[in-house]
Scaffold this motif. Sequence first.
Motif, PDB file in Angstrom:
ATOM      1  N   LYS A 187      -2.191  -6.356 -30.791  1.00 26.31           N
ATOM      2  CA  LYS A 187      -0.960  -5.787 -31.359  1.00 26.31           C
ATOM      3  C   LYS A 187      -0.725  -4.320 -31.000  1.00 26.31           C
ATOM      4  O   LYS A 187       0.034  -3.629 -31.653  1.00 26.31           O
ATOM      5  N   ASP A 188      -1.401  -3.832 -29.957  1.00 26.52           N
ATOM      6  CA  ASP A 188      -1.160  -2.470 -29.485  1.00 26.52           C
ATOM      7  C   ASP A 188      -0.087  -2.470 -28.400  1.00 26.52           C
ATOM      8  O   ASP A 188       0.698  -1.545 -28.292  1.00 26.52           O
ATOM      9  N   GLY A 189      -0.100  -3.482 -27.579  1.00 23.68           N
ATOM     10  CA  GLY A 189       0.778  -3.563 -26.424  1.00 23.68           C
ATOM     11  C   GLY A 189       0.236  -2.720 -25.288  1.00 23.68           C
ATOM     12  O   GLY A 189      -0.417  -1.705 -25.509  1.00 23.68           O
ATOM     13  N   PHE A 190       0.481  -3.167 -24.063  1.00 25.66           N
ATOM     14  CA  PHE A 190       0.073  -2.394 -22.890  1.00 25.66           C
ATOM     15  C   PHE A 190       0.877  -2.853 -21.690  1.00 25.66           C
ATOM     16  O   PHE A 190       1.550  -3.883 -21.725  1.00 25.66           O
ATOM     17  N   ALA A 191       0.805  -2.065 -20.632  1.00 28.56           N
ATOM     18  CA  ALA A 191       1.458  -2.399 -19.367  1.00 28.56           C
ATOM     19  C   ALA A 191       0.418  -2.352 -18.263  1.00 28.56           C
ATOM     20  O   ALA A 191      -0.376  -1.413 -18.202  1.00 28.56           O
ATOM     21  N   GLN A 192       0.416  -3.355 -17.430  1.00 31.45           N
ATOM     22  CA  GLN A 192      -0.465  -3.391 -16.265  1.00 31.45           C
ATOM     23  C   GLN A 192       0.420  -3.125 -15.046  1.00 31.45           C
ATOM     24  O   GLN A 192       1.377  -3.854 -14.806  1.00 31.45           O
ATOM     25  N   VAL A 193       0.130  -2.062 -14.310  1.00 31.57           N
ATOM     26  CA  VAL A 193       0.929  -1.712 -13.129  1.00 31.57           C
ATOM     27  C   VAL A 193       0.077  -1.900 -11.884  1.00 31.57           C
ATOM     28  O   VAL A 193      -1.082  -1.485 -11.848  1.00 31.57           O
ATOM     29  N   SER A 194       0.647  -2.579 -10.892  1.00 30.92           N
ATOM     30  CA  SER A 194      -0.056  -2.860  -9.634  1.00 30.92           C
ATOM     31  C   SER A 194       0.834  -2.449  -8.470  1.00 30.92           C
ATOM     32  O   SER A 194       2.054  -2.588  -8.534  1.00 30.92           O
ATOM     33  N   LEU A 195       0.186  -1.977  -7.408  1.00 28.91           N
ATOM     34  CA  LEU A 195       0.927  -1.503  -6.247  1.00 28.91           C
ATOM     35  C   LEU A 195       0.279  -2.033  -4.973  1.00 28.91           C
ATOM     36  O   LEU A 195      -0.945  -2.159  -4.898  1.00 28.91           O
ATOM     37  N   GLY A 196       1.107  -2.337  -4.007  1.00 25.82           N
ATOM     38  CA  GLY A 196       0.627  -2.767  -2.703  1.00 25.82           C
ATOM     39  C   GLY A 196       1.580  -2.322  -1.622  1.00 25.82           C
ATOM     40  O   GLY A 196       2.743  -2.023  -1.886  1.00 25.82           O
ATOM     41  N   LYS A 197       1.081  -2.267  -0.417  1.00 25.74           N
ATOM     42  CA  LYS A 197       1.874  -1.825   0.721  1.00 25.74           C
ATOM     43  C   LYS A 197       2.260  -3.047   1.542  1.00 25.74           C
ATOM     44  O   LYS A 197       1.446  -3.955   1.746  1.00 25.74           O
ATOM     45  N   PHE A 198       3.511  -3.076   2.012  1.00 23.75           N
ATOM     46  CA  PHE A 198       3.922  -4.155   2.895  1.00 23.75           C
ATOM     47  C   PHE A 198       3.143  -4.041   4.203  1.00 23.75           C
ATOM     48  O   PHE A 198       3.025  -2.953   4.765  1.00 23.75           O
ATOM     49  N   GLU A 199       2.589  -5.136   4.668  1.00 24.80           N
ATOM     50  CA  GLU A 199       1.802  -5.150   5.900  1.00 24.80           C
ATOM     51  C   GLU A 199       2.638  -4.805   7.109  1.00 24.80           C
ATOM     52  O   GLU A 199       3.790  -5.238   7.221  1.00 24.80           O
ATOM     53  N   ASP A 200       2.099  -4.021   8.003  1.00 21.38           N
ATOM     54  CA  ASP A 200       2.735  -3.664   9.272  1.00 21.38           C
ATOM     55  C   ASP A 200       4.131  -3.092   9.107  1.00 21.38           C
ATOM     56  O   ASP A 200       4.981  -3.255   9.975  1.00 21.38           O
ATOM     57  N   GLY A 201       4.400  -2.498   7.962  1.00 22.40           N
ATOM     58  CA  GLY A 201       5.708  -1.896   7.734  1.00 22.40           C
ATOM     59  C   GLY A 201       6.822  -2.901   7.480  1.00 22.40           C
ATOM     60  O   GLY A 201       7.984  -2.552   7.398  1.00 22.40           O
ATOM     61  N   ASN A 202       6.468  -4.197   7.346  1.00 27.23           N
ATOM     62  CA  ASN A 202       7.488  -5.216   7.095  1.00 27.23           C
ATOM     63  C   ASN A 202       7.813  -5.285   5.620  1.00 27.23           C
ATOM     64  O   ASN A 202       6.957  -5.491   4.787  1.00 27.23           O
ATOM     65  N   SER A 203       9.066  -5.079   5.288  1.00 31.72           N
ATOM     66  CA  SER A 203       9.489  -5.231   3.912  1.00 31.72           C
ATOM     67  C   SER A 203      10.109  -6.615   3.739  1.00 31.72           C
ATOM     68  O   SER A 203      10.210  -7.386   4.686  1.00 31.72           O
ATOM     69  N   ILE A 204      10.496  -6.922   2.546  1.00 31.34           N
ATOM     70  CA  ILE A 204      11.062  -8.244   2.245  1.00 31.34           C
ATOM     71  C   ILE A 204      12.353  -8.438   2.992  1.00 31.34           C
ATOM     72  O   ILE A 204      13.153  -7.605   3.102  1.00 31.34           O
TER      73      ILE A 204
END
Length: 127
Positions: free
Chosen positions: A110-127
Amino acid sequence: MLSDIPIEVTKTLPWPPSINMCYRSHAGKIIRSKEGREFAEKCKEIFKDDECLYQDKEELFCMIELYPPSNHRRDVDNYGKVVIDQIPWFEDDSQIKALLILMMPKDEKKDGFAQVSLGKFEDGNSI
């Protein structure tokens, strides 16, 4: 497609205030609220040993998992900016090219929390 993006760094943060609770108008100026300042201070302590991991040209993917303190209804989009503004891993918010925010089940403590994750697109390719 999301499974192709490697998550490189993850951190657990306290439950963030919504963007609506993070800022207030005072004497005609927009200022950070008490809740916003307290969240920023807690995050500063959590990230105190972290440094910038990604240079300005690198395109990033960010995932935020929100574990609320209760089952109250919440707008998932009101939390992203508040969390992103506390992350020191990149030079500029504009590096984030994809953002996924998930409202997860209630935190049983009942405290609540946020999990933040980060990653880099491989070879500069974005979505």
